[in-house]
Design a protein around this motif. Structure first.
Motif, PDB file in Angstrom:
ATOM      1  N   LEU A 159     -58.297  30.553   7.864  1.00  0.00           N
ATOM      2  CA  LEU A 159     -57.601  29.263   7.913  1.00  0.00           C
ATOM      3  C   LEU A 159     -58.526  28.168   8.414  1.00  0.00           C
ATOM      4  CD1 LEU A 159     -54.834  27.907   7.518  1.00  0.00           C
ATOM      5  CD2 LEU A 159     -54.336  28.413   9.916  1.00  0.00           C
ATOM      6  N   LEU A 160     -59.406  28.514   9.348  1.00  0.00           N
ATOM      7  CA  LEU A 160     -60.377  27.558   9.868  1.00  0.00           C
ATOM      8  C   LEU A 160     -61.327  27.095   8.765  1.00  0.00           C
ATOM      9  CD1 LEU A 160     -61.718  26.091  12.263  1.00  0.00           C
ATOM     10  CD2 LEU A 160     -63.021  28.176  12.704  1.00  0.00           C
ATOM     11  N   VAL A 161     -61.837  28.042   7.976  1.00  0.00           N
ATOM     12  CA  VAL A 161     -62.730  27.682   6.872  1.00  0.00           C
ATOM     13  C   VAL A 161     -61.979  26.878   5.821  1.00  0.00           C
ATOM     14  CG1 VAL A 161     -64.307  28.570   5.120  1.00  0.00           C
ATOM     15  CG2 VAL A 161     -64.067  29.770   7.285  1.00  0.00           C
ATOM     16  N   ALA A 162     -60.739  27.250   5.548  1.00  0.00           N
ATOM     17  CA  ALA A 162     -59.931  26.502   4.585  1.00  0.00           C
ATOM     18  C   ALA A 162     -59.769  25.049   5.028  1.00  0.00           C
ATOM     19  CB  ALA A 162     -58.561  27.160   4.433  1.00  0.00           C
TER      20      ALA A 162
ATOM     21  N   PHE B  36     -71.008  30.651   8.584  1.00  0.00           N
ATOM     22  CA  PHE B  36     -71.217  30.193   9.959  1.00  0.00           C
ATOM     23  C   PHE B  36     -69.987  30.399  10.837  1.00  0.00           C
ATOM     24  CE2 PHE B  36     -74.876  28.027   8.113  1.00  0.00           C
ATOM     25  CZ  PHE B  36     -75.821  28.294   9.079  1.00  0.00           C
ATOM     26  N   THR B  37     -68.819  30.537  10.237  1.00  0.00           N
ATOM     27  CA  THR B  37     -67.648  30.905  11.037  1.00  0.00           C
ATOM     28  C   THR B  37     -67.811  32.325  11.570  1.00  0.00           C
ATOM     29  OG1 THR B  37     -66.158  29.437   9.822  1.00  0.00           O
ATOM     30  CG2 THR B  37     -65.157  31.286  10.977  1.00  0.00           C
TER      31      THR B  37
ATOM     32  N   VAL C 296     -65.050  23.527  21.069  1.00  0.00           N
ATOM     33  CA  VAL C 296     -66.073  22.558  20.671  1.00  0.00           C
ATOM     34  C   VAL C 296     -66.928  23.108  19.538  1.00  0.00           C
ATOM     35  CG1 VAL C 296     -68.071  21.242  21.450  1.00  0.00           C
ATOM     36  CG2 VAL C 296     -66.103  21.527  22.968  1.00  0.00           C
ATOM     37  N   ALA C 297     -67.321  24.379  19.647  1.00  0.00           N
ATOM     38  CA  ALA C 297     -68.149  24.980  18.600  1.00  0.00           C
ATOM     39  C   ALA C 297     -67.458  24.915  17.242  1.00  0.00           C
ATOM     40  CB  ALA C 297     -68.460  26.426  18.961  1.00  0.00           C
TER      41      ALA C 297
ATOM     42  N   GLN D 217     -68.989  33.585  15.446  1.00  0.00           N
ATOM     43  CA  GLN D 217     -67.917  34.370  16.057  1.00  0.00           C
ATOM     44  C   GLN D 217     -66.723  33.492  16.431  1.00  0.00           C
ATOM     45  OE1 GLN D 217     -69.351  37.079  19.130  1.00  0.00           O
ATOM     46  NE2 GLN D 217     -71.382  37.152  18.197  1.00  0.00           N
ATOM     47  N   LEU D 218     -66.293  32.676  15.484  1.00  0.00           N
ATOM     48  CA  LEU D 218     -65.126  31.822  15.698  1.00  0.00           C
ATOM     49  C   LEU D 218     -63.879  32.564  15.249  1.00  0.00           C
ATOM     50  CD1 LEU D 218     -66.512  28.400  14.382  1.00  0.00           C
ATOM     51  CD2 LEU D 218     -66.358  29.184  16.754  1.00  0.00           C
TER      52      LEU D 218
END
Length: 432
Positions: free
Chosen positions: A299-302, A270-271, A388-389, A275-276
Motif C-alpha cells: 500500500l505504501l508503494v501504491a 527501496f521499500t 520520516v524514512a 525495511q519499511l
C-alpha cells in the motif's frame, strides 16, 4: 530554393489549429534574406507535425508495439481486479446527520468537560427537530463551535434521546463546494474547452480512486498491481481526453507509462531495502484492523505511484510539446539536435518540479518532524525512524521517476519527429 518555398507554402496554408512558435528570420540564411523583408517573424503551426506522414508512420510503430499492448493489458486487468460485492465492514458503519447549532451553553453536570449544543437537524429521520448534542472539550479548551455553524453528527439509534446524536466535526461541504466552483471556473476561463476536458479527466480520476483502486485493495488484491493498473488507465484517459488523440499525446503517454514502470520498480525495491513496514503511515493500523489481510508495504508503494502520477503527466506532456515545437521550427532537425535542445528545456522543468514534490512530502510529515524537533534527537536518528524514512523514500522515488521521464519522453519524441522533412527543406537550420 523552389522546394523550400513549396514546403513553406504548404505549412502556411494549414489553419493555425494549435499553438504556434515564432521563428525569427535573420539575414544569415538565404531564405531569411529572401523573405525577411516586409514580413517580420514567421509563424509556424505545430499541428503540421502531427499530420506529417513520416511522424505518423513512426508513431504508429510506437503505438502498436508499446501503447496498445499496455493499454489492453491494463483494461483486462481492470476487469479482472474490479471489486465485486460490498467491501464495507458492518461493525464500522454508523448513521450520520447534519444540522445547524441554534444554542450553546456549558453542560450542567460537566461544565469543564463539554458544552451542550442545540442542533436543528437538516436531514435524517428527525429532520427539522432540535436535538441536544454534547460537544466535548479537548485539553481544557472548547472545540471552536459557535451558534449558526453547521456540524456533522453520528447517530446512535439505540441510545437514549439525549445521547442519540454525537458531535463529529464541522460540516465543511459549503466552503469546499464554493472553492471547487472557483477552481473549475478559473480552469475553464484560462484553458476553455481543454480546461473543461481536464475537469472531466479529474472526475474520472476521482471515480477510479473511489470505485476501483480503494475497493480493490480492500478486497485483498495486490495494492501495487492495483495502483499500476489504475494509474495506467487514469493516465490514458487523462492524456487523450485533455490533449486529444494524436501523435504528440501518444508519445507523451508512452513516456508516462515508461516512467511509471520505473517508479514502481524503484518504490518496490527501496521499500524492501529500507525495511519499511507501512505501519507508520497515517491510518495504516486502523485500516489493517478492519482488513487484516491488507499488505501495508504494498500500500505504501501504491501511494508513491499514485502520488507521482500527476507530476509525471505534467513533465511528459511538456517534453513532448517542446520537441514538437522544435520540429515545427526546423523540420530537418536531427535526433541528436532535438534530444539536446529538449533536455535543456527539461532540466529547468525537472529542477522546479522535483523540489515541489519533495516539499509536498515534507509538508505531509510536518507534525512528525515537529515532535522530533521538540525531542532534540540527532538528525541521523530522525531520518532512520520509519515515519520520516517513509517520506524520504516517497519523495526521492517519485523524484527519480520524474527525472527519468524527461530523457525517456524526449528520446521517444525525438525519434518520432527527427529528420521528418529533410527532403522538403534542404539544408537544416540549427535548433536553438
Amino acid at each position: 530554393m523552389a522546394s523550400r518555398n513549396v514546403g513553406r507554402r504548404r505549412a502556411d496554408r494549414r489553419p493555425n489549429r494549435r499553438r504556434a512558435v515564432e521563428i525569427p528570420r535573420g539575414h544569415g540564411h538565404g531564405h531569411g534574406h529572401a523573405h525577411g523583408h516586409g514580413h517580420g517573424d514567421h509563424v509556424v503551426d505545430t499541428s503540421v507535425v502531427n499530420s506529417d506522414a513520416i511522424v505518423a508512420r513512426r508513431v504508429r510503430i510506437v503505438v502498436a508495439a508499446v501503447l496498445v499492448p499496455l493499454i489492453v493489458a491494463a483494461v483486462v486487468s481492470l476487469i479482472v481486479l474490479w471489486p465485486g460485492g460490498d467491501v464495507k465492514v458492518a461493525s464500522y458503519q454508523t448513521s450520520s446527520a447534519r444540522g445547524q447549532i441554534t444554542a450553546l451553553k456549558p453542560c450542567a453536570d460537566a461544565r469543564d468537560k463539554c458544552n451542550l449544543a442545540t442542533v436543528k437537524l437538516s436531514n435524517g429521520a428527525d429532520k427539522g427537530k432540535a436535538v441536544p448534542v454534547q460537544v466535548p472539550k479537548a485539553g481544557g479548551a472548547p472545540i471552536p463551535v459557535k451558534v449558526g455553524q453547521e456540524v456533522m453528527l453520528a447517530v446512535q439509534k439505540d441510545a437514549p434521546p439525549d445521547q442519540k446524536y454525537q458531535y463529529v466535526d464541522h460540516d465543511r461541504i459549503k466552503p469546499l463546494l464554493i472553492l471547487a466552483v472557483i477552481f473549475a471556473v478559473a480552469v475553464v476561463a484560462l484553458s476553455r474547452w481543454r480546461g473543461f476536458a481536464a475537469l472531466i479527466a479529474l472526475a474520472v480520476t476521482a471515480v477510479m480512486l473511489t470505485q476501483f483502486i480503494l475497493p480493490a485493495i480492500l478486497r485483498g488484491s495486490n495494492p501495487l498491481l492495483v495502483a499500476v493498473v489504475g494509474g495506467a488507465v487514469i493516465m490514458t484517459i487523462a492524456v487523450f481526453l485533455t490533449h486529444g488523440i494524436n501523435a504528440e499525446s501518444s508519445i507523451a503517454l508512452a513516456g508516462t507509462i515508461a516512467a511509471l514502470g520505473l517508479t514502481v520498480l524503484l518504490g518496490w525495491f527501496f521499500t524492501g531495502f529500507s525495511q519499511l513496514s507501512g505501519l507508520a503511515a497515517e491510518g495504516a493500523s486502523t485500516a489493517q484492523q478492519f482488513s487484516p489481510h491488507l499488505d501495508l508495504a504494498g500500500l505504501l508503494v501504491a501511494g508513491m505511484v499514485i502520488g507521482a502520477l500527476g507530476v509525471l503527466d505534467d513533465v511528459t506532456v511538456t517534453q513532448a510539446a517542446a520537441v514538437w515545437e522544435l520540429s515545427a521550427a526546423n523540420p530537418a532537425a536531427s535526433r541528436r539536435e532535438l534530444m539536446s535542445a529538449g533536455l535543456r528545456i527539461g532540466r529547468t522543468h525537472v529542477a522546479s518540479v522535483v523540489n515541489t514534490l519533495v516539499l509536498a512530502y515534507a509538508g505531509a510529515a510536518m507534525p512528525v518532524l515537529l515532535v522530533f524537533a521538540i525531542q532534540d534527537l540527532p538528525v541521523v536518528t530522525v531520518i532512520s525512524t520509519e515515519a520520516v524514512a517513509m517520506e524520504v523514500v516517497r519523495g526521492l522515488v517519485g523524484s527519480l521517476g520524474i527525472i527519468a521521464a524527461v530523457p525517456l519522453t524526449t528520446a521517444l519524441a525525438a525519434m518520432a519527429v527527427a529528420d521528418r522533412s529533410r527532403d522538403l527543406v534542404g539544408t537544416p537550420e540549427p535548433v536553438a
